[in-house]
Design a protein around this motif. Sequence first.
Motif, PDB file in Angstrom:
ATOM      1  N   GLU A  48       0.962  -1.064  -0.013  1.00  0.00           N
ATOM      2  CA  GLU A  48      -0.022   0.137  -0.031  1.00  0.00           C
ATOM      3  C   GLU A  48       0.934   1.280   0.050  1.00  0.00           C
ATOM      4  O   GLU A  48       0.515   2.213  -0.643  1.00  0.00           O
ATOM      5  N   LEU A  49       1.933   1.322   0.507  1.00  0.00           N
ATOM      6  CA  LEU A  49       2.931   2.251   0.846  1.00  0.00           C
ATOM      7  C   LEU A  49       3.631   2.649  -0.437  1.00  0.00           C
ATOM      8  O   LEU A  49       3.619   3.666  -0.887  1.00  0.00           O
ATOM      9  N   ILE A  50       3.769   1.738  -1.360  1.00  0.00           N
ATOM     10  CA  ILE A  50       4.410   1.820  -2.553  1.00  0.00           C
ATOM     11  C   ILE A  50       3.493   2.503  -3.541  1.00  0.00           C
ATOM     12  O   ILE A  50       3.723   3.391  -4.129  1.00  0.00           O
ATOM     13  N   LEU A  51       2.406   1.902  -3.410  1.00  0.00           N
ATOM     14  CA  LEU A  51       1.182   2.505  -4.553  1.00  0.00           C
ATOM     15  C   LEU A  51       0.561   3.576  -4.118  1.00  0.00           C
ATOM     16  O   LEU A  51       0.271   4.197  -4.638  1.00  0.00           O
ATOM     17  N   TRP A  52       0.783   3.969  -2.770  1.00  0.00           N
ATOM     18  CA  TRP A  52       0.049   4.737  -1.903  1.00  0.00           C
ATOM     19  C   TRP A  52      -1.557   5.035  -2.604  1.00  0.00           C
ATOM     20  O   TRP A  52      -2.241   4.542  -2.436  1.00  0.00           O
ATOM     21  N   GLU A  53      -1.691   6.005  -3.334  1.00  0.00           N
ATOM     22  CA  GLU A  53      -2.926   6.427  -4.062  1.00  0.00           C
ATOM     23  C   GLU A  53      -2.632   6.728  -5.393  1.00  0.00           C
ATOM     24  O   GLU A  53      -2.241   7.766  -6.021  1.00  0.00           O
ATOM     25  N   TYR A  54      -2.904   5.614  -6.145  1.00  0.00           N
ATOM     26  CA  TYR A  54      -2.651   5.640  -7.851  1.00  0.00           C
ATOM     27  C   TYR A  54      -3.853   6.205  -8.162  1.00  0.00           C
ATOM     28  O   TYR A  54      -5.121   6.260  -8.202  1.00  0.00           O
ATOM     29  N   ASP A  55      -3.396   7.173  -9.190  1.00  0.00           N
ATOM     30  CA  ASP A  55      -4.381   8.182  -9.699  1.00  0.00           C
ATOM     31  C   ASP A  55      -3.977   8.145 -11.453  1.00  0.00           C
ATOM     32  O   ASP A  55      -2.830   8.796 -11.557  1.00  0.00           O
ATOM     33  N   GLU A  56      -4.610   7.364 -12.047  1.00  0.00           N
ATOM     34  CA  GLU A  56      -4.503   7.278 -13.216  1.00  0.00           C
ATOM     35  C   GLU A  56      -4.113   8.449 -14.239  1.00  0.00           C
ATOM     36  O   GLU A  56      -3.474   8.702 -15.147  1.00  0.00           O
ATOM     37  N   GLU A  57      -5.051   9.523 -13.979  1.00  0.00           N
ATOM     38  CA  GLU A  57      -5.121  10.619 -14.598  1.00  0.00           C
ATOM     39  C   GLU A  57      -3.831  11.564 -14.362  1.00  0.00           C
ATOM     40  O   GLU A  57      -3.108  12.313 -15.306  1.00  0.00           O
ATOM     41  N   SER A  58      -3.455  11.826 -12.945  1.00  0.00           N
ATOM     42  CA  SER A  58      -2.525  12.837 -12.846  1.00  0.00           C
ATOM     43  C   SER A  58      -1.345  11.617 -12.626  1.00  0.00           C
ATOM     44  O   SER A  58       0.027  12.374 -12.627  1.00  0.00           O
ATOM     45  N   ASP A  59      -0.997  10.368 -12.679  1.00  0.00           N
ATOM     46  CA  ASP A  59      -0.113   9.681 -12.389  1.00  0.00           C
ATOM     47  C   ASP A  59       0.611   9.871 -11.451  1.00  0.00           C
ATOM     48  O   ASP A  59       1.993  10.103 -11.421  1.00  0.00           O
ATOM     49  N   SER A  60       0.277  10.278 -10.126  1.00  0.00           N
ATOM     50  CA  SER A  60       0.800  10.726  -8.986  1.00  0.00           C
ATOM     51  C   SER A  60       1.680   9.668  -8.310  1.00  0.00           C
ATOM     52  O   SER A  60       1.365   8.428  -8.151  1.00  0.00           O
ATOM     53  N   THR A  61       2.966   9.930  -8.070  1.00  0.00           N
ATOM     54  CA  THR A  61       3.821   9.054  -7.157  1.00  0.00           C
ATOM     55  C   THR A  61       4.960   9.897  -6.800  1.00  0.00           C
ATOM     56  O   THR A  61       5.074  11.046  -7.133  1.00  0.00           O
ATOM     57  N   PRO A  62       5.531   9.569  -5.566  1.00  0.00           N
ATOM     58  CA  PRO A  62       6.452  10.228  -4.879  1.00  0.00           C
ATOM     59  C   PRO A  62       7.861  10.414  -5.924  1.00  0.00           C
ATOM     60  O   PRO A  62       8.421   9.245  -6.319  1.00  0.00           O
ATOM     61  N   GLU A  63       8.160  11.789  -6.393  1.00  0.00           N
ATOM     62  CA  GLU A  63       9.335  11.777  -7.072  1.00  0.00           C
ATOM     63  C   GLU A  63      10.354  12.499  -6.695  1.00  0.00           C
ATOM     64  O   GLU A  63      11.575  12.581  -7.095  1.00  0.00           O
ATOM     65  N   THR A  64      10.423  12.953  -5.289  1.00  0.00           N
ATOM     66  CA  THR A  64      11.492  13.772  -4.551  1.00  0.00           C
ATOM     67  C   THR A  64      11.283  13.202  -3.251  1.00  0.00           C
ATOM     68  O   THR A  64      10.236  12.756  -2.880  1.00  0.00           O
ATOM     69  N   ILE A  65      12.446  13.356  -2.645  1.00  0.00           N
ATOM     70  CA  ILE A  65      12.476  13.139  -1.111  1.00  0.00           C
ATOM     71  C   ILE A  65      11.534  13.740  -0.306  1.00  0.00           C
ATOM     72  O   ILE A  65      10.723  13.296   0.488  1.00  0.00           O
ATOM     73  N   ALA A  66      11.336  15.446  -0.609  1.00  0.00           N
ATOM     74  CA  ALA A  66      10.354  16.086   0.164  1.00  0.00           C
ATOM     75  C   ALA A  66       9.045  15.612  -0.192  1.00  0.00           C
ATOM     76  O   ALA A  66       8.208  15.370   1.089  1.00  0.00           O
ATOM     77  N   GLU A  67       8.618  15.011  -1.173  1.00  0.00           N
ATOM     78  CA  GLU A  67       7.365  14.538  -1.690  1.00  0.00           C
ATOM     79  C   GLU A  67       7.200  13.088  -0.818  1.00  0.00           C
ATOM     80  O   GLU A  67       6.095  12.673  -0.263  1.00  0.00           O
ATOM     81  N   ALA A  68       8.155  12.325  -0.881  1.00  0.00           N
ATOM     82  CA  ALA A  68       8.007  11.149  -0.358  1.00  0.00           C
ATOM     83  C   ALA A  68       7.801  11.240   1.367  1.00  0.00           C
ATOM     84  O   ALA A  68       6.983  10.211   1.784  1.00  0.00           O
ATOM     85  N   VAL A  69       8.665  12.125   1.921  1.00  0.00           N
ATOM     86  CA  VAL A  69       8.304  12.203   3.307  1.00  0.00           C
ATOM     87  C   VAL A  69       6.802  12.821   3.603  1.00  0.00           C
ATOM     88  O   VAL A  69       6.263  12.180   4.505  1.00  0.00           O
TER      89      VAL A  69
END
Length: 264
Positions: free
Chosen positions: A32-53
């Motif tokens: 769940e933590l890897i996928l967190w909240e998959y949003d097909e439209e925005s393709d959301s995923t942590p891309e920086t350290i700040a965002e991951a925290v």
Amino acid sequence: MMKKRVLFMLAFVLALSFCVIAEGASKADYKELILWEYDEESDSTPETIAEAVGIAGRIVVDEDEDIDYKKFKNIVITVKNNYTLEADDVELSSISNIEELESVVINGSGKTFTPYDDESRYFKITDSGPVITFQRIIFDGGEGGGVTIDAGTVSFDNVKFSGIDVTDLDDEERDGAALRITGGEVSINNVSFTGNKADNGGAIQITGGTVNFTGTNIFGSNEAETDGGAIQITGGTVNFSGTNDFKDTNKAGANGGGVSITGG
């Protein structure tokens, strides 16, 4: 259609540069933590350290479509590829100030980090907060300096600092090329410092706080234009244990080719 979507999501997960995981979490939580909240439209995923925290502080859990928010006290950010810092990453103590968060581990997987820009430190830790651990990271080059620590509890484990030169900066920014420590509690374990250059403290400057050297630490070809080719100590409490190998290639323009101690 369903098959294509499944294949797309699998490729998406494998392509992640960051995995945010909770220590001691169940296998289901890990996924769940890897996928967190998959949003097909925005393709959301942590891309920086700040965002991951930030994401780790508000994980979305979907249990039978009953959305809940789950926070974790201890998180690990695994960086799988060479990484260039973003501006939001630098002030690490501010992005890790999540309620109830106790520890943040940044695991570099042996990859190379490069600074946000030529005049920026890699990280600045200015406030007390969760325990921060840097693990298996290569900090390579740059003219803005490595990590500044003014407060908090910070550990470096199996890390390398190389080729950082701060001699073109102004005033105190010219000191402590790899680490500039003014406060807090810092542990340095199995770390190598090579080819770093500063005005004082070619690799490290310590003016306050408590610093513990453990394991095997190597200092080679570091240079100070004034004092402390490898380390300058003017204050704080410093404890050396284990093996600390100061090569003859460290040099200073005035005092202490290896270590200069005028206080502490």
